[in-house]
Design a protein around this motif. Structure first.
Motif, PDB file in Angstrom:
ATOM      1  N   LYS A 167       0.850  -1.192   0.000  1.00 50.61           N
ATOM      2  CA  LYS A 167       0.000   0.000   0.000  1.00 50.61           C
ATOM      3  C   LYS A 167       0.885   1.241   0.000  1.00 50.61           C
ATOM      4  O   LYS A 167       1.830   1.342   0.781  1.00 50.61           O
ATOM      5  CB  LYS A 167      -0.890  -0.002   1.244  1.00 50.61           C
ATOM      6  CG  LYS A 167      -1.748   1.232   1.420  1.00 50.61           C
ATOM      7  CD  LYS A 167      -2.525   1.169   2.732  1.00 50.61           C
ATOM      8  CE  LYS A 167      -3.357   2.412   2.978  1.00 50.61           C
ATOM      9  NZ  LYS A 167      -4.092   2.360   4.267  1.00 50.61           N
ATOM     10  N   TYR A 209      -2.932   0.297  -4.212  1.00 54.54           N
ATOM     11  CA  TYR A 209      -2.633  -1.064  -3.722  1.00 54.54           C
ATOM     12  C   TYR A 209      -2.067  -1.858  -4.902  1.00 54.54           C
ATOM     13  O   TYR A 209      -2.823  -2.323  -5.765  1.00 54.54           O
ATOM     14  CB  TYR A 209      -3.898  -1.732  -3.201  1.00 54.54           C
ATOM     15  CG  TYR A 209      -4.524  -1.042  -2.007  1.00 54.54           C
ATOM     16  CD1 TYR A 209      -4.226  -1.442  -0.713  1.00 54.54           C
ATOM     17  CD2 TYR A 209      -5.420   0.008  -2.181  1.00 54.54           C
ATOM     18  CE1 TYR A 209      -4.807  -0.818   0.390  1.00 54.54           C
ATOM     19  CE2 TYR A 209      -5.998   0.646  -1.088  1.00 54.54           C
ATOM     20  CZ  TYR A 209      -5.689   0.228   0.190  1.00 54.54           C
ATOM     21  OH  TYR A 209      -6.264   0.862   1.273  1.00 54.54           O
ATOM     22  N   GLU A 231     -13.837   6.987   1.722  1.00 50.70           N
ATOM     23  CA  GLU A 231     -13.027   6.548   0.573  1.00 50.70           C
ATOM     24  C   GLU A 231     -13.916   6.086  -0.570  1.00 50.70           C
ATOM     25  O   GLU A 231     -15.035   5.604  -0.361  1.00 50.70           O
ATOM     26  CB  GLU A 231     -12.093   5.397   0.978  1.00 50.70           C
ATOM     27  CG  GLU A 231     -11.029   5.765   1.967  1.00 50.70           C
ATOM     28  CD  GLU A 231     -10.057   4.618   2.217  1.00 50.70           C
ATOM     29  OE1 GLU A 231     -10.038   3.676   1.393  1.00 50.70           O
ATOM     30  OE2 GLU A 231      -9.340   4.658   3.224  1.00 50.70           O
ATOM     31  N   ILE A 258      -4.576   6.600  -2.794  1.00 47.56           N
ATOM     32  CA  ILE A 258      -4.048   5.366  -2.206  1.00 47.56           C
ATOM     33  C   ILE A 258      -3.980   4.295  -3.287  1.00 47.56           C
ATOM     34  O   ILE A 258      -4.984   4.019  -3.956  1.00 47.56           O
ATOM     35  CB  ILE A 258      -4.933   4.872  -1.045  1.00 47.56           C
ATOM     36  CG1 ILE A 258      -5.136   5.985  -0.013  1.00 47.56           C
ATOM     37  CG2 ILE A 258      -4.324   3.639  -0.394  1.00 47.56           C
ATOM     38  CD1 ILE A 258      -6.106   5.624   1.088  1.00 47.56           C
ATOM     39  N   GLU A 270       0.667   5.680  -0.329  1.00 48.25           N
ATOM     40  CA  GLU A 270      -0.209   6.837  -0.268  1.00 48.25           C
ATOM     41  C   GLU A 270       0.528   8.075  -0.744  1.00 48.25           C
ATOM     42  O   GLU A 270       1.709   8.259  -0.455  1.00 48.25           O
ATOM     43  CB  GLU A 270      -0.705   7.066   1.171  1.00 48.25           C
ATOM     44  CG  GLU A 270      -1.489   5.903   1.737  1.00 48.25           C
ATOM     45  CD  GLU A 270      -1.968   6.183   3.156  1.00 48.25           C
ATOM     46  OE1 GLU A 270      -1.631   7.266   3.685  1.00 48.25           O
ATOM     47  OE2 GLU A 270      -2.678   5.329   3.727  1.00 48.25           O
TER      48      GLU A 270
END
Length: 337
Positions: free
Chosen positions: A43, A62, A124, A60, A45
């Motif tokens: 992850k 992933y 989110e 964000i 950011e």
């Protein structure tokens, strides 16, 4: 312009669109993308970017997908919002958000866009299946060039403050029975957002440093080491022999500080700190992974070890304490010009 590549978002099936000009609020470049998995980074950011009304946003990513089931074999991408001024209030807002990915080959930004109501319980929104990972990592597709990919974001908060009017039939002054309702929205795109690059580093070796503290039991205040290098970065260790804050008088407190930051720089590192047992019985060791920045440049433990435990064999020999620090630099985030 619709693109033939299709992926499914968290809410609906949403196709990629393309445009020539770059995102207005955030440009996020990731170098050495394949090293994310190798370094165990699942992850990442971006820095926060701020819009009106004191809301702060961040992107964000992933790399291995956010969810094992829904995001398998995909790269997931989300936008998260937080109201910094009233974090506990029942805030909510409506926004049109877009997440971008640069296609170097086409020299165009591909993006997925959606409308969302954000609030405290659901801050989110994004896509668990933003793009198939194989599609992204195949250099022939143009998304990953020289191990580099570029993401971006735009957010337009929708406020219902526009003109509302009714057209009447001038011949009789009455409303037209056969009515319809039109509307319009205009968002002017200004490129004043954050532009940053995250360089992922190949972790081939770690940097170790040993510190010796003399007359440890006689120290009353904090002890600061001299600065030392780990990679291209400077660090120091701060020790409170009698404890810090709530742990004053009960524990030894130890903190690692990153010294000096260039504009917009952040450093992600795997770190460990231990008090060496000089009798070779066993060390008191703690590990952590941290993103250091100018506003968050230190990390450690107020309760590293009870003061009473320092009397155990090997912790202090000749009233000397030996602290070992090990740092592996994983990634560096910096501002783009």
């Amino acid at each position: 312009m619709k693109h033939k590549m299709v992926s499914i978002g968290d809410d609906n099936e949403i196709t990629f669109e393309t445009r020539d000009f770059c995102p207005a609020h955030l440009l996020f470049k990731i170098e050495s993308f394949s090293l994310l998995s190798e370094n165990g980074i699942d992850k990442i950011e971006s820095s926060e970017f701020e819009l009106d009304d004191n809301y702060k946003w961040k992107l964000i990513i992933y790399p291995e997908g956010r969810y094992a089931k829904d995001g398998a074999n995909h790269v997931s991408a989300y936008l998260a919002v937080e109201n910094k001024s009233k974090p506990d209030a029942g805030w909510e807002l409506n926004a049109v958000v877009s997440i971008f990915l640069l296609n170097h080959k086409l020299d165009k930004y591909m993006f997925k866009k959606g409308q969302r109501r954000f609030h405290l319980l659901n801050p989110e929104w994004g896509f668990s299946k933003f793009i198939v990972k194989e599609t992204l990592t195949n250099p022939s597709n143009g998304f990953l060039v020289d191990e580099c990919c570029v993401f971006g974001a735009e957010v337009f908060v929708v406020k219902n403050e526009g003109i509302r009017e009714t057209l009447t039939n001038p011949s009789n002054g009455h409303l037209v029975d056969d009515s319809c309702v039109f509307g319009a929205e205009v968002f002017v795109v200004k490129n004043k957002g954050i532009r940053e690059c995250m360089s992922i580093l190949k972790v081939t070796n770690s940097f170790k440093h040993e510190l010796k503290i003399s007359k440890f039991s006689k120290l009353e205040k904090e002890w600061n080491s001299k600065e030392f290098n780990a990679g291209d970065h400077k660090w120091k260790v701060c020790v409170y022999p009698k404890g810090n804050g709530a742990q004053n008088g009960s524990h030894v407190s130890i903190f690692l500080h990153k010294v000096g930051f260039s504009s917009g720089e952040k450093v992600k590192a795997d770190c460990s700190i231990c008090i060496k047992n000089q009798s070779k019985i066993g060390n008191r060791k703690y590990q952590f992974n941290r993103l250091f920045s100018a506003s968050s440049n230190s990390w450690g433990w107020p309760s590293f070890i009870p003061i009473a435990d320092m009397k155990q064999p090997g912790c202090l020999v000749g009233d000397v304490c030996i602290i070992e620090v090990e740092i592996s630099i994983q990634a560096v985030l910096r501002s783009l010009p």
